[in-house]
Design a protein around this motif. Structure first.
Motif, mmCIF file in Angstrom:
data_model
loop_
_atom_site.group_PDB
_atom_site.id
_atom_site.type_symbol
_atom_site.label_atom_id
_atom_site.label_comp_id
_atom_site.label_asym_id
_atom_site.label_seq_id
_atom_site.Cartn_x
_atom_site.Cartn_y
_atom_site.Cartn_z
ATOM 1 N N ARG A 186 9.012 47.613 129.355
ATOM 2 C CA ARG A 186 9.113 46.470 128.712
ATOM 3 C C ARG A 186 9.096 46.528 127.215
ATOM 4 N NH1 ARG A 186 6.550 41.633 132.059
ATOM 5 N NH2 ARG A 186 7.528 42.198 134.065
ATOM 6 N N LEU A 197 13.680 48.249 130.118
ATOM 7 C CA LEU A 197 13.215 46.803 130.400
ATOM 8 C C LEU A 197 12.134 46.613 131.439
ATOM 9 C CD1 LEU A 197 16.822 45.402 130.099
ATOM 10 C CD2 LEU A 197 15.112 45.230 128.430
ATOM 11 N N LYS A 198 12.278 47.514 132.496
ATOM 12 C CA LYS A 198 11.412 47.121 133.725
ATOM 13 C C LYS A 198 9.915 47.900 133.670
ATOM 14 C CE LYS A 198 11.208 47.196 138.674
ATOM 15 N NZ LYS A 198 11.698 47.723 139.937
ATOM 16 N N PHE A 230 12.030 40.060 131.795
ATOM 17 C CA PHE A 230 12.264 41.513 132.146
ATOM 18 C C PHE A 230 12.760 41.660 133.614
ATOM 19 C CE2 PHE A 230 9.351 41.416 128.638
ATOM 20 C CZ PHE A 230 9.852 42.365 127.725
ATOM 21 N N ASP A 231 13.364 40.585 134.138
ATOM 22 C CA ASP A 231 13.842 40.627 135.321
ATOM 23 C C ASP A 231 15.315 41.385 135.500
ATOM 24 O OD1 ASP A 231 14.827 40.432 137.950
ATOM 25 O OD2 ASP A 231 15.090 38.403 137.881
ATOM 26 N N VAL A 232 15.278 43.035 135.585
ATOM 27 C CA VAL A 232 16.326 43.581 135.555
ATOM 28 C C VAL A 232 17.473 43.299 136.811
ATOM 29 C CG1 VAL A 232 15.199 45.547 134.322
ATOM 30 C CG2 VAL A 232 15.267 45.465 136.805
ATOM 31 N N ASP A 233 17.097 42.635 137.926
ATOM 32 C CA ASP A 233 17.954 42.216 138.837
ATOM 33 C C ASP A 233 18.468 41.171 138.773
ATOM 34 O OD1 ASP A 233 17.156 44.645 140.312
ATOM 35 O OD2 ASP A 233 15.266 43.778 140.826
ATOM 36 N N LEU A 240 23.477 46.343 132.905
ATOM 37 C CA LEU A 240 22.619 46.562 134.037
ATOM 38 C C LEU A 240 23.173 46.861 135.357
ATOM 39 C CD1 LEU A 240 19.491 44.453 132.941
ATOM 40 C CD2 LEU A 240 19.420 46.988 133.330
ATOM 41 N N ILE A 246 16.607 38.330 129.252
ATOM 42 C CA ILE A 246 17.783 39.285 129.458
ATOM 43 C C ILE A 246 18.874 38.323 129.795
ATOM 44 C CG2 ILE A 246 18.667 41.127 130.666
ATOM 45 C CD1 ILE A 246 15.877 41.821 131.621
ATOM 46 N N ARG A 262 17.477 50.046 132.382
ATOM 47 C CA ARG A 262 16.727 49.442 133.305
ATOM 48 C C ARG A 262 15.269 49.767 133.227
ATOM 49 N NH1 ARG A 262 17.838 47.330 138.482
ATOM 50 N NH2 ARG A 262 16.221 47.290 139.970
ATOM 51 N N ILE A 299 22.826 41.961 130.865
ATOM 52 C CA ILE A 299 22.908 41.754 132.430
ATOM 53 C C ILE A 299 24.296 42.501 132.820
ATOM 54 C CG2 ILE A 299 23.474 40.210 134.066
ATOM 55 C CD1 ILE A 299 21.866 38.279 132.663
ATOM 56 N N ALA A 348 17.490 50.257 123.258
ATOM 57 C CA ALA A 348 18.182 49.152 124.338
ATOM 58 C C ALA A 348 19.244 48.430 124.036
ATOM 59 C CB ALA A 348 17.055 48.300 124.775
#
Length: 430
Positions: free
Chosen positions: A368, A364-365, A263-266, A353, A345, A361, A350, A378
């Motif tokens: 979740r 997911l963040k 779940f790392d949206v970055d 995003l 992800i 975003r 990606i 999503a």
């Protein structure tokens, strides 16, 4: 690991990128491929410019006009020739892959090395020994579970193609053992993956984990890793030992990277490619270079074979991640979107995003994907914002880089099969 050159992300593939230029793939700026002699993707414009100049000179009265028109027409001719060559190349490759699919294509790819593949398959059946009947039974189940043997196939094809660089038609016993080691390491990693993911089925068959329990599955994977290490040591080649040993460490790095980035949206494309390298491309790249080592290739030839395996492996993983969005549960053997639902992800999400989609975003963040209908929303956002098409472009980019690395090889059946392997991987997203 990835690095940054002048702000341009590059991957671990030795010849994938340089700081000399970049292009845009799926909305993502990626580094241009390092020139490899004359690329078949490059325009051979010189001859066409000369022909065009002669034609213009014959029919023109005003020298200045002729020169100006010549320059403009020459540029147009170069662009037209580039487009023609790329289209011709694409159509030729597509015709190879389109004439048959699945097992038929793999059969065609394997045909130049059928005898060598049978030799490594026979060796695998005898490799586990009889000291531990339960582990041997578990390992035998794995080797009979319908796998395609793609990784040893690639290693054997590279082995035979690189031998032909030096006028030799056969492969060595070291090449065959390398192929066996490659399959053992891959199979061991799958056993451990099934334990981590709690999978009941693999390749349409029950997993060792489901048949024998977690304890035996972990031990079976360890057993295969140990056996592969023993056979690796007996190859008596320090360069190959270092290459293949690093692969086993890379598997662990890949799993840790994935577990720590849920779940790392970055997540950036660069980090995603690093993770994909560890999980998939590392083994293929190392086995391709190792095959070239045993063919006594030059450093440049070995590097190009590594690049082929690296880019093919990255394309393979990107395609797998696309299929998680596009295939049905029946085709996947697992629920559609399971990777995304578990927080893994991948490229399609990606790329959306990275374009700044705030709704995706948030899902997911913050959410979740726990609220009703959130997974479906999503996935819809990924489709509607061209995440699938951008990921396909990224896969094709790495497929093309893999093909460029093959230019060093002589024209032969094995080279044709290595090209077709790229098309086999990419055809799954068409």
């Amino acid at each position: 690991m990835s690095r940054t050159t002048s702000g341009i992300p590059t991957t671990r593939c030795c010849g994938v990128a340089s700081s000399t230029g970049s292009s845009r793939v799926g909305g993502l700026r990626v580094a241009a491929a390092r020139p490899l002699r004359r690329s078949r993707f490059s325009p051979r414009s010189g001859a066409y410019l000369r022909d065009n100049k002669a034609d213009l000179a014959e029919g023109g009265d005003d020298e200045g006009v002729v020169k100006r028109v010549n320059g403009e027409a020459g540029k147009a001719a170069a662009k037209a020739e580039l487009a023609r060559q790329e289209l011709e190349s694409f159509l030729q490759r597509q015709s190879l892959a389109a004439s048959s699919t699945g097992k038929d294509v793999l059969s065609r790819i394997q045909s130049p090395v059928a005898a060598e593949m049978q030799e490594q398959t026979d060796g695998l059946r005898n490799i586990v020994g009889e000291r531990h009947p339960l582990l041997s039974a578990a390992s035998e189940h794995l080797f009979q579970a319908g796998g395609k043997r793609v990784r040893p196939l690639i290693a054997v094809l590279v082995a035979k193609a690189t031998r032909k660089l030096y006028g030799l038609d056969d492969v060595t016993s070291e090449h065959i053992r390398l192929a066996m080691i490659t399959e053992m390491i891959h199979t061991a990693s799958l056993v451990h993956d099934d334990v981590l993911d709690d999978c009941e089925l693999r390749r349409g068959n029950s997993t060792v984990h489901s048949l024998y329990g977690t304890r035996v599955a972990v031990l079976a994977g360890d057993f295969l890793f140990a056996q592969s290490s023993w056979f690796l040591a007996n190859l008596n080649n320090l360069e190959v030992i270092k290459l293949i040993s690093q692969v086993i460490a890379d598997f662990a790095d890949g799993e840790i990277a994935q577990a720590s980035s849920l779940f790392d949206v970055d997540m950036t494309v660069d980090k995603y490619l690093d993770k994909s390298f560890y999980k998939t491309a590392s083994l293929i790249a190392a086995s391709c270079r190792s095959a070239a080592v045993f063919s006594d290739c030059t450093e440049g030839e070995k590097s190009l074979m590594y690049d082929y395996g690296c880019n093919l492996g990255l394309a393979f993983q990107i395609v797998d991640d696309i299929l998680d969005f596009t295939q049905t549960e029946e085709e996947l053997g697992k629920p559609q979107g399971q990777d995304l639902a578990s927080g893994n992800i991948t490229a399609p999400a990606i790329l959306v995003l990275n374009d700044g989609n705030e709704r995706l975003r948030h899902l997911l963040k913050e959410d979740r994907l726990r609220s009703e209908g959130s997974l479906q929303e999503a996935m819809r956002l990924v489709f509607e914002n061209d995440g699938i098409e951008k990921a396909k472009d990224l896969a094709r980019h790495h497929g093309n880089l893999a093909l460029q690395s093959l230019e060093v090889l002589p024209e032969c059946e094995e080279k044709g099969s290595l090209k077709l392997m790229v098309e086999y991987v990419l055809e799954r997203i068409n």
